[in-house]
Design an enzyme around this catalytic site. Sequence first.
Site, PDB file in Angstrom:
ATOM      1  CE  LYS A   9      -3.096  -0.102   3.126  1.00 23.12           C
ATOM      2  NZ  LYS A   9      -4.011   0.006   4.260  1.00 23.12           N
TER       3      LYS A   9
ATOM      4  CE  LYS B  18      -2.443  -1.282  11.040  1.00 21.53           C
ATOM      5  NZ  LYS B  18      -3.061  -0.364  10.079  1.00 21.53           N
TER       6      LYS B  18
ATOM      7  N   GLY C  71      -2.931   6.019  13.656  1.00 16.45           N
ATOM      8  CA  GLY C  71      -4.086   5.328  14.238  1.00 16.45           C
ATOM      9  C   GLY C  71      -4.579   4.189  13.365  1.00 16.45           C
ATOM     10  CG  ASP C  72      -5.942   0.075  12.077  1.00 16.01           C
ATOM     11  OD1 ASP C  72      -5.859   0.253  10.854  1.00 16.01           O
ATOM     12  OD2 ASP C  72      -6.521  -0.914  12.559  1.00 16.01           O
TER      13      ASP C  72
HETATM   14  P1  NDP Z   1     -12.515   2.729  14.078  1.00 14.75           P
HETATM   15  O1  NDP Z   1     -12.081   2.126  15.352  1.00 14.75           O
HETATM   16  O2  NDP Z   1     -12.649   4.195  13.976  1.00 14.75           O
HETATM   17  O3  NDP Z   1     -13.883   2.087  13.598  1.00 14.75           O
HETATM   18  C1  NDP Z   1     -13.999   0.721  13.383  1.00 14.75           C
HETATM   19  C2  NDP Z   1     -15.442   0.421  13.025  1.00 14.75           C
HETATM   20  O4  NDP Z   1     -15.530  -0.943  12.625  1.00 14.75           O
HETATM   21  C3  NDP Z   1     -16.387   0.582  14.203  1.00 14.75           C
HETATM   22  O5  NDP Z   1     -17.652   0.912  13.738  1.00 14.75           O
HETATM   23  C4  NDP Z   1     -16.367  -0.827  14.812  1.00 14.75           C
HETATM   24  O6  NDP Z   1     -17.521  -1.145  15.588  1.00 14.75           O
HETATM   25  C5  NDP Z   1     -16.314  -1.684  13.582  1.00 14.75           C
HETATM   26  N1  NDP Z   1     -15.632  -2.941  13.886  1.00 14.75           N
HETATM   27  C6  NDP Z   1     -14.385  -3.090  14.403  1.00 14.75           C
HETATM   28  N2  NDP Z   1     -14.110  -4.386  14.601  1.00 14.75           N
HETATM   29  C7  NDP Z   1     -15.197  -5.058  14.201  1.00 14.75           C
HETATM   30  C8  NDP Z   1     -15.533  -6.420  14.155  1.00 14.75           C
HETATM   31  N3  NDP Z   1     -14.678  -7.363  14.586  1.00 14.75           N
HETATM   32  N4  NDP Z   1     -16.752  -6.761  13.664  1.00 14.75           N
HETATM   33  C9  NDP Z   1     -17.627  -5.813  13.223  1.00 14.75           C
HETATM   34  N5  NDP Z   1     -17.349  -4.500  13.254  1.00 14.75           N
HETATM   35  C10 NDP Z   1     -16.162  -4.128  13.737  1.00 14.75           C
HETATM   36  O7  NDP Z   1     -11.456   2.171  12.977  1.00 14.75           O
HETATM   37  P2  NDP Z   1     -11.140   2.758  11.519  1.00 14.75           P
HETATM   38  O8  NDP Z   1     -12.366   3.312  10.922  1.00 14.75           O
HETATM   39  O9  NDP Z   1      -9.925   3.573  11.624  1.00 14.75           O
HETATM   40  O10 NDP Z   1     -10.711   1.408  10.752  1.00 14.75           O
HETATM   41  C11 NDP Z   1     -11.651   0.608  10.009  1.00 14.75           C
HETATM   42  C12 NDP Z   1     -10.888  -0.242   9.005  1.00 14.75           C
HETATM   43  O11 NDP Z   1     -10.162   0.614   8.096  1.00 14.75           O
HETATM   44  C13 NDP Z   1      -9.857  -1.194   9.578  1.00 14.75           C
HETATM   45  O12 NDP Z   1      -9.787  -2.352   8.769  1.00 14.75           O
HETATM   46  C14 NDP Z   1      -8.549  -0.426   9.427  1.00 14.75           C
HETATM   47  O13 NDP Z   1      -7.424  -1.270   9.401  1.00 14.75           O
HETATM   48  C15 NDP Z   1      -8.785   0.236   8.088  1.00 14.75           C
HETATM   49  N6  NDP Z   1      -7.968   1.399   7.791  1.00 14.75           N
HETATM   50  C16 NDP Z   1      -7.982   2.499   8.619  1.00 14.75           C
HETATM   51  C17 NDP Z   1      -7.222   3.603   8.292  1.00 14.75           C
HETATM   52  C18 NDP Z   1      -7.279   4.855   9.082  1.00 14.75           C
HETATM   53  O14 NDP Z   1      -6.717   5.854   8.632  1.00 14.75           O
HETATM   54  N7  NDP Z   1      -7.952   4.918  10.226  1.00 14.75           N
HETATM   55  C19 NDP Z   1      -6.317   3.605   7.115  1.00 14.75           C
HETATM   56  C20 NDP Z   1      -6.447   2.440   6.284  1.00 14.75           C
HETATM   57  C21 NDP Z   1      -7.225   1.380   6.644  1.00 14.75           C
HETATM   58  P3  NDP Z   1     -17.432  -1.144  17.205  1.00 14.75           P
HETATM   59  O15 NDP Z   1     -17.438   0.296  17.591  1.00 14.75           O
HETATM   60  O16 NDP Z   1     -18.664  -1.887  17.616  1.00 14.75           O
HETATM   61  O17 NDP Z   1     -16.176  -1.865  17.566  1.00 14.75           O
END
Ligand code: NDP
Length: 448
Positions: free
Chosen positions: A117, A129, A168-169
Amino acid sequence: MTKIDEKLQPILDDVLRRNAGETEFLQAVQEVLESLGRVIAKHPEYADHALIERICEPERQIIFRVPWVDDAGQVQINRGFRVQFNSALGPYKGGLRFHPSVNVGIIKFLGFEQIFKNALTGLPIGGGKGGSDFNPRGRSDGEIMRFCQSFMTELYRHLGEYTDVPAGDIGVGAREIGFLFGQYKRLTNRYEAGVLTGKGLVYGGSRARREATGYGAVYFVNRMLATRGEGFDGKRAVVSGSGNVAIYTIEKIREFGGKVIACSDSNGYIVDEAGIDLELVKEIKEIRRGRISEYVDLKSGSHYVEKGSIWDVPCDVAMPSATQNELTGKDAGTLIRNGVTAVGEGANMPSTPEAVRLFQEAGVMFAPGKAANAGGVATSALEMQQNASRDSWTFEQTEERLAAIMHDIHDRCAATAEEYGVPGDYVLGANVAGFVRVAEAMQAMGVI
Ligand code: NDP
């Protein structure tokens, strides 16, 4: 499923043997190796000097104890991880994930994906990571702070703006980055802004970083739709998750004229045929840190489905933006039957291999996460640039750069797929274009 090239099969067998049980990591490696057969047929030199074997082995893996005291005075123990996977193109770069499901296999899968990526962005960043099995849900701000301070008390010695730059993630947003940066500064006695990205604006953060992953994914999908003369205008979209990526994906789809009718969290999903009220979602998730089910109490005409699959909701565009393997072969079948035309992964590896295969066989345009969600890390690299030059760009300037980078990634993936005889295969395009950049840098540096 694509067959693995016979020269690559022994490499995959060895990775499987040496990393037994690390399911997600093995899934990610297998997908990349499936794409590389066509590359080594054309450029056998990329298989020389055990180059592919070296790419599959992290340069360094750090696992550490994170002890902290909760609000009741009890000592809690978590496990911390940082996998420094590949630094051929620049300092290790990749987020930190705080979620109870975190283990070394998950961090290795995320770190491995991050290498390609980051290479695709064209910016000087390697892949890494990290994270912890700490569960932030329901914890007070004081508990989050003490956890972050303890986590950084070990991690700081492995970081540096020229060494390793986390962000973050899942479970790590602006609040956690603030606590982590504060502790890094305190331990090192250095104001090294470029050591972490996703910082608050008042202490060296970049405008548009918060929005970047979601916005970037929508820029990518919009460009992909344009190859068939389409756009988001008038389209129905479903976005899973309601965290950082999902919220800003919804925002940009709306700006592009699409209507998002469903989003979710790990407990269930909401459907609002009138279009999701994003201000309400932000209020519930960003400010109150509540559950998505609260939406239906505040918005008439919407409904909530506990458990169940959000992919049962018919849509034109699906953007899985929650977590890995959340969209199965069964879900893909449902989406296809309901007429989905494009899928863009905001999360990392949210579609299972079977789902990806079904989408591709059905002619659904499919944008893999390592290309479509690269806007977050790209803007992190722009944050590092601003920190290095003691500068701060406007939102418009930063978003303009983000859009250009996403269009460039899209075009590079499409051109690579074409060059290797599989036009429209963005999975192969992303894997190969990312791999070639890393491979060339590694070859130039000798066996390291
Ligand atoms: P957040 O913590 O902000 O949000 C995660 C969301 O996904 C929440 O709504 C959470 O629900 C839900 N979620 C997490 N785990 C699960 C699970 N096991 N089953 C169902 N729902 C789940 O994280 P991000 O938005 O930052 O990240 C989301 C995805 O994007 C991840 O795969 C991450 O690796 C990827 N990503 C993020 C980046 C970033 O800049 N933040 C960059 C590139 C990729 P709940 O609140 O109930 O846990």
